[in-house]
Enzyme design. Structure first.
Site, PDB file in Angstrom:
ATOM      1  N   GLY A 203       0.785  -1.092  -0.120  1.00 11.48           N
ATOM      2  CA  GLY A 203      -0.098  -0.045   0.017  1.00 11.48           C
ATOM      3  C   GLY A 203       0.968   1.065   0.064  1.00 11.48           C
TER       4      GLY A 203
ATOM      5  N   ASN B 153      -6.361  -1.786   0.477  1.00  9.88           N
ATOM      6  CA  ASN B 153      -6.977  -0.586   0.898  1.00  9.88           C
ATOM      7  C   ASN B 153      -6.663   0.568   0.265  1.00  9.88           C
ATOM      8  OD1 ASN B 153      -8.946  -1.806   2.408  1.00  9.88           O
ATOM      9  ND2 ASN B 153      -8.134  -1.172   4.368  1.00  9.88           N
ATOM     10  N   SER B 154      -5.370   0.943   0.202  1.00 12.38           N
ATOM     11  CA  SER B 154      -4.855   1.948  -0.272  1.00 12.38           C
ATOM     12  C   SER B 154      -5.259   2.464  -1.633  1.00 12.38           C
ATOM     13  CB  SER B 154      -3.288   2.135  -0.233  1.00 12.38           C
ATOM     14  OG  SER B 154      -3.065   2.067   0.894  1.00 12.38           O
TER      15      SER B 154
ATOM     16  N   ALA C 255      -8.776   3.899  -1.828  1.00  9.63           N
ATOM     17  CA  ALA C 255      -9.148   5.133  -0.848  1.00  9.63           C
ATOM     18  C   ALA C 255      -9.706   6.088  -1.777  1.00  9.63           C
ATOM     19  CB  ALA C 255      -8.020   5.545  -0.307  1.00  9.63           C
TER      20      ALA C 255
ATOM     21  N   GLY D 285     -11.206   8.879   0.050  1.00 13.37           N
ATOM     22  CA  GLY D 285     -10.841  10.169   0.927  1.00 13.37           C
ATOM     23  C   GLY D 285      -9.302  10.671   0.541  1.00 13.37           C
ATOM     24  N   GLY D 286      -9.190  11.740   1.033  1.00 13.78           N
ATOM     25  CA  GLY D 286      -8.094  12.382   0.518  1.00 13.78           C
ATOM     26  C   GLY D 286      -6.919  12.239   1.393  1.00 13.78           C
TER      27      GLY D 286
ATOM     28  N   GLU E  69     -13.870  17.798   5.228  1.00 14.29           N
ATOM     29  CA  GLU E  69     -14.420  16.710   5.905  1.00 14.29           C
ATOM     30  C   GLU E  69     -14.860  16.822   7.293  1.00 14.29           C
ATOM     31  OE1 GLU E  69     -11.912  13.366   4.844  1.00 14.29           O
ATOM     32  OE2 GLU E  69     -12.573  13.343   2.954  1.00 14.29           O
TER      33      GLU E  69
ATOM     34  N   HIS F 109     -16.847   3.239   9.788  1.00 20.07           N
ATOM     35  CA  HIS F 109     -17.264   4.258   8.801  1.00 20.07           C
ATOM     36  C   HIS F 109     -18.971   4.344   8.999  1.00 20.07           C
ATOM     37  CE1 HIS F 109     -17.817   6.870   5.507  1.00 20.07           C
ATOM     38  NE2 HIS F 109     -16.540   7.211   5.459  1.00 20.07           N
TER      39      HIS F 109
ATOM     40  N   ARG G 271     -17.199  10.133  13.549  1.00 23.97           N
ATOM     41  CA  ARG G 271     -17.610   8.822  12.857  1.00 23.97           C
ATOM     42  C   ARG G 271     -18.426   7.952  13.664  1.00 23.97           C
ATOM     43  NH1 ARG G 271     -12.764   7.947   8.436  1.00 23.97           N
ATOM     44  NH2 ARG G 271     -13.629   9.698   7.195  1.00 23.97           N
TER      45      ARG G 271
ATOM     46  N   HIS H  68     -13.710   0.040   9.419  1.00 25.66           N
ATOM     47  CA  HIS H  68     -13.070   0.929   8.277  1.00 25.66           C
ATOM     48  C   HIS H  68     -11.539   0.963   8.684  1.00 25.66           C
ATOM     49  CE1 HIS H  68     -12.692   4.054   5.294  1.00 25.66           C
ATOM     50  NE2 HIS H  68     -12.409   4.872   6.235  1.00 25.66           N
TER      51      HIS H  68
ATOM     52  N   GLU I  95      -1.347   1.365   8.528  1.00 17.53           N
ATOM     53  CA  GLU I  95      -2.325   1.019   9.570  1.00 17.53           C
ATOM     54  C   GLU I  95      -1.886  -0.255  10.372  1.00 17.53           C
ATOM     55  OE1 GLU I  95      -6.114   0.539   7.498  1.00 17.53           O
ATOM     56  OE2 GLU I  95      -6.948  -0.153   9.199  1.00 17.53           O
TER      57      GLU I  95
ATOM     58  N   ARG J 201      -9.649   8.140  14.429  1.00 12.63           N
ATOM     59  CA  ARG J 201      -8.891   8.670  13.558  1.00 12.63           C
ATOM     60  C   ARG J 201      -9.420   9.832  12.860  1.00 12.63           C
ATOM     61  NH1 ARG J 201      -8.487   8.042   8.017  1.00 12.63           N
ATOM     62  NH2 ARG J 201     -10.000   6.224   7.829  1.00 12.63           N
TER      63      ARG J 201
HETATM   64  C1  SIN Z   1     -13.908   8.596   3.490  1.00  8.80           C
HETATM   65  O1  SIN Z   1     -13.612   9.368   2.423  1.00  8.80           O
HETATM   66  O2  SIN Z   1     -14.909   8.973   4.111  1.00  8.80           O
HETATM   67  C2  SIN Z   1     -13.068   7.901   4.208  1.00  8.80           C
HETATM   68  C3  SIN Z   1     -11.807   8.726   3.984  1.00  8.80           C
HETATM   69  C4  SIN Z   1     -10.937   8.348   5.741  1.00  8.80           C
HETATM   70  O3  SIN Z   1     -11.417   7.631   6.317  1.00  8.80           O
HETATM   71  O4  SIN Z   1     -10.126   8.993   5.585  1.00  8.80           O
END
Ligand code: SIN
Length: 529
Positions: free
Chosen positions: A12, A40-41, A44, A46-47, A112, A228, A274, A331, A355, A366
């Site tokens: 990853g 997982n990477s 992904a 999310g940023g 976010e 999540h 979350r 998640h 991770e 996190r």
């Molecule tokens: C998301 O985009 O909701 C997940 C990104 C993350 O968990 O950092």
């Protein structure tokens, strides 16, 4: 048998960032149980978080991170990471990693949940992981070789010094191969597949955690699992992630009658932490009521979220109807192999990043978009350490100790699906002493302690994976039972509040004691360099 300077288990972001940054004279072998783009990477959406905005600062990013982590974080580690983040992202961008830009060709910064500023850098809208992985792969030099479809199932530990000197792997046909190295790095990710509802790739089964535990390394904070809130939910199964960025763009969580319900639950409403959103949705689902994500107010959904659009279409959920059925699922694991600011573990020669590691960055929960960042920061930092490290090389006198050969537990292992369902019900989003004790009893009925000592040479890879899932499930359950409070991702309805008096700053460390089977005669294997 083969020899390298550095072995990296996993492929990853953390693994590839390390490999890319190691000097070209260092001979590196990446070993992955599947193929490099399957993890997982790569998934992904999310940023990567970095304080790049004019009004933002690493200090503010640090404050948001420790608030989300419920002050269980290692504050020095967090501040170092948030301080290194802006330069690291600018450098990646300047080297050609294609992050999204605004009309002035500056990095586009998104918002976010639980971030107080816009600081999330994305690639391809919701395809950040694959953008980064493809970029990192394109940067690898000739000193890096990749071995795919080999399942690392044991760490080789020198009998005398207890130093890690390599790994044992199995190919698809069960053939065993010994790989020796001066340094071994675990970068295998977390363990999302221990749960029946998860955003994680199929390969993420906790292997690195079980490997480290069996080798005698310390693990820490294993009770802290992040769920999540919004995974696409179809026909009773979770089908993949619907990024929090969708709620960042204004989407609302609603009941089947279209009524938003988060306003009364938390001041941050749909963008509450979350664990709060997950627990609320879980309560509705337990009562038999489906929850939806209302995306009707988001214009250009298809172009803004191409990955999510295709996920929905593949699963027969219409974007045009604008109501996406969701459920929470596992998640991210905040805990893991205890490691320091450079990824060093409690076992000499063994490192952990990403991770699989617990550096204390994430605390009890996190902050969104801090995980790719962690992988990038620690991959680069460990490379700096190893690039300047001229110490011990393994030598021909070393003899790896082998696991008990005289213990052959019957193949009485649980079915994966049953293990996942029981983890979800008993050690999942809401836990109690009763559910956790029941789960621990059930896991122990499969001889989990003996499996931590057993010689696995004769088992096929798919059975070893089950053993690893069993061990990692036990580690989570045991830790969750011990922590008699609720904090971040760990929620106990019998202890529903944070108990600072008893638990603030307290970590639960787990370690398997080698000495217990010291009397066994190890199988001797000579090592030559
Ligand atoms: C998301 O985009 O909701 C997940 C990104 C993350 O968990 O950092």
């Amino acid at each position: 048998m083969s020899f390298s300077d550095v072995i990296i288990i996993g492929s990853g972001v953390a693994a590839l960032q390390l490999a890319r940054n190691l000097r070209s004279e260092i001979n590196v072998r990446i070993i992955t149980k599947s193929h490099v783009r399957n993890g997982n990477s790569y998934l992904a959406q999310g940023g990567v978080a970095a304080a790049l905005g004019e009004k933002d600062s690493p200090y503010q990013h640090y404050v948001d991170t420790i608030k989300a982590g419920r002050y269980h974080n290692d504050q020095e580690a967090v501040f170092k990471m948030t301080s290194e983040a802006p330069k690291l992202i600018q450098n990646l961008y300047a080297s050609g990693c294609s992050f999204d830009k605004n009309e002035r060709a500056e990095l586009l910064l998104g918002m976010e949940g639980a971030h107080s500023e816009k600081r999330i850098v994305h690639g391809g809208g919701d395809a950040t992981g694959s953008r980064i992985i493809d970029f990192l792969l394109s940067q690898l030099k000739k000193n890096v070789s990749i071995t795919e479809n080999v399942f690392v199932y044991d760490l080789l530990i020198d009998k005398q010094s207890k130093r890690c000197i390599g790994v044992k792997g199995k190919d698809k046909h069960g053939n065993i191969e010994y790989f020796y190295a001066d340094r071994v790095v675990i970068a295998t990710g977390g363990c999302g597949q221990l749960y029946s509802f998860t955003s994680n790739a199929e390969t993420v089964t906790g292997d690195g955690l079980a490997l480290a535990y069996r080798a005698g390394a310390e693990l820490v904070d294993m009770e802290f699992v992040q769920f999540h809130p919004t995974l696409l939910f179809k026909d009773g199964k979770t089908r993949g992630l619907i990024s929090e960025a969708v709620r960042g763009e204004g989407a609302r969580l609603v009941t089947k009658d279209g009524i938003p319900f988060m306003d009364d639950v938390h001041p941050l409403k749909d963008l509450a932490p979350r664990h709060v959103v997950s627990q609320t949705i879980y309560d509705y689902l337990k009562k038999g009521e489906q929850i939806f994500l209302d995306i009707r107010m988001i214009s250009h959904f298809r172009s803004r979220f191409p990955t999510i659009t295709s996920l929905c279409e593949r699963n027969g959920v219409s974007i045009e109807d604008g109501l996406l059925p969701v459920a929470p699922g596992s998640h991210f694991l905040m805990g893991g192999i205890k490691s320091d600011l450079y990824g060093r573990t409690s076992v000499n020669g063994l490192y952990a990043i990403g991770e699989a590691a617990c550096t204390g960055i994430h605390g009890a929960n996190r902050l969104a978009s801090n995980s790719l960042l962690e992988g990038l920061v620690y991959g680069e930092r460990l490379a700096r350490l190893l690039n300047s490290d001229k110490s011990a090389k393994i030598n021909s006198q070393l003899i790896p100790r082998e696991f008990k050969s005289n213990f052959a537990p019957g193949l009485n292992l649980p079915q994966i699906q049953e293990m996942q369902t029981r983890m979800m019900d008993n050690a999942g989003i809401v836990r109690t002493k009763e559910t956790l004790s029941e789960q621990k009893r059930w896991l122990e009925s499969f001889d989990v302690h003996n499996w931590s000592y057993a010689n696995l040479d004769k088992l096929p890879p798919e059975e070893i994976m089950k053993v690893f899932m069993l061990i990692t499930s036990w580690l989570i359950t045991d830790s969750a039972l011990k922590r008699t409070e609720s904090r971040g991702g760990h929620f106990r309805s019998d202890y529903p509040y944070e108990d600072d008096l008893t638990w603030k700053g307290i970590q639960i460390i787990q370690r398997r004691i080698w000495e217990e089977d010291e009397k066994d005669e190890p199988i001797k294997t000579a090592v030559a360099t």
